[in-house]
Design an enzyme around this catalytic site. Structure first.
Site: not given
Length: 299
Positions: A14, A108, A144
C-alpha cells in the site's frame, strides 16, 4: 472436493497518498488521517493444509522469528476463533512466503501478509467469517491489517478500522527503497513531529484539483520531515525523485514514491534511478487481488 491448498496468493503493498497527524490523545495515541492505495507489487504466499493442527512457516524471513511473524500470529488467532465457534480445531497450515517488500518501508508488508493469510485460511477452513469479522480479528495484531482485508482504496481515520471507500487515481508509481529501515517508534516519539494538522474530509480529498502537474497530490506526509532528518538516505531519495515529479514518503518510511500518468513515463524515470537503490514501478489497484482469487462477495 475439499480444497487443501492455495498457492500464489498475493499480498500487495500500500501507499499512503497523504498522512496527517491531527492530534494526540492523553494516552499518547496519535490520531491520523490518510488515504490508503493498493498497488500491484508485493509478497506472494503459499498455503497447504496439514494433517495435524500446527501453524508452520516453512521458510526463514530475515529479522522476523516465526513466533513474532504476523502471518503465524494471525493464523493462530483465527484458529482459536474457529475452535470457539465450532468447538473443534481446524487443520494446521504450512505457509511459504516469497518476500519482495522491505521491512520498515512504510508499504505495510507484514500487515498485508497477515491479511492475505486470514483470507486464505478463512477460505481453506470454510470458516465463513465475514470481512468485518476478519478485520476485528486483525486489528489487535496490526493497525494496517483491517485495510488490507477491506481491500480497496480507503479514507482512513482512527486506529485503522474507520475506513471509507473512495475513488483513487488510475496511475503508475515509481517507488524507491532507500535501503534503510525506519522504525515507526522513532518517528512518532520525535519531539519535532507535527501533531496538529487541520482535519480534512473525504470531500476535501475527492475535490482536490492540482494547480499544475508538478504541484503534487493532496495534503502531505506529516512524518516525512522527521524521517528525512533522522535518516539521510530517505531525504536523498525524496530529493532525487522530486526532480522527476512530486515525491513523497509513504507511511512512516522509508520508501518514497511519485505518481505518473502512464507506464511509459514511469519506466523512463525508473531507468534513471541510481543503481545504489532498489526501485520498481507499480500500477494502482482498485481492489485487493485476493478478492477475485477467492471470489469473495462483499456483504
Amino acid at each position: 472436493m475439499t480444497l487443501t491448498s492455495l498457492h500464489g496468493c498475493p499480498a500487495p503493498a500500500k501507499l499512503n497518498l497523504f498522512l496527517h497527524v491531527i492530534g494526540r490523545r492523553a494516552d499518547g495515541y496519535h490520531m491520523l488521517q490518510s488515504v490508503f492505495q493498493l498497488i500491484d507489487h508485493g509478497d506472494t504466499l503459499d498455503f497447504d493444509l496439514r494433517e495435524d493442527e500446527r501453524i508452520v512457516r516453512l521458510n526463514e524471513v530475515p529479522g522476523v522469528p516465526e513466533e513474532q511473524d504476523l502471518i503465524v500470529r494471525a493464523l493462530r488467532t483465527l484458529q482459536a476463533e474457529f475452535e470457539r465457534r465450532f468447538n473443534r480445531l481446524p487443520p494446521g497450515i504450512d505457509v511459504r512466503i516469497e518476500k519482495r517488500l522491505p521491512m520498515g518501508g512504510g508499504l505495510g508488508g507484514g500487515s498485508s501478509d497477515a491479511a492475505t493469510a486470514l483470507m486464505a485460511a478463512n477460505y481453506l477452513w470454510q470458516a465463513g467469517l465475514t470481512t468485518a469479522e476478519l478485520m476485528a480479528i486483525g486489528l489487535p495484531l496490526g493497525a494496517d491489517i483491517p485495510f488490507f482485508l477491506f481491500g480497496e482504496t480507503a479514507f482512513a481515520q482512527g486506529v485503522g478500522d474507520d475506513l471509507q471507500a473512495v475513488s483513487g487515481p488510475d496511475c503508475w508509481y515509481v517507488v524507491i527503497e532507500p535501503g534503510v529501515p525506519v522504525p515507526t517508534a522513532a518517528i512518532f516519539t520525535a519531539p519535532d513531529l507535527t501533531r496538529n494538522t487541520k482535519p480534512v474530509t473525504v470531500a476535501d480529498f475527492l475535490g482536490h484539483k492540482p494547480e499544475s502537474k508538478d504541484s503534487g497530490g493532496f495534503g502531505k506526509n506529516d512524518l516525512q520531515d522527521v524521517a528525512t532528518r533522522l535518516f539521510p538516505p530517505v531525504a536523498e531519495a525524496v530529493e532525487w525523485l522530486g526532480n522527476h515529479g512530486a515525491a513523497r514518503m509513504t507511511g512512516s518510511g522509508a520508501c518514497v514514491f511519485s505518481a505518473f500518468s502512464t507506464e511509459q513515463e514511469a519506466e523512463q524515470v525508473l531507468m534513471q534511478v541510481p543503481a545504489k537503490w532498489i526501485a520498481w514501478k507499480a500500477r494502482s489497484l482498485t481492489k485487493h487481488p485476493m478478492k477475485s482469487l477467492l471470489q469473495i462477495n462483499e456483504l
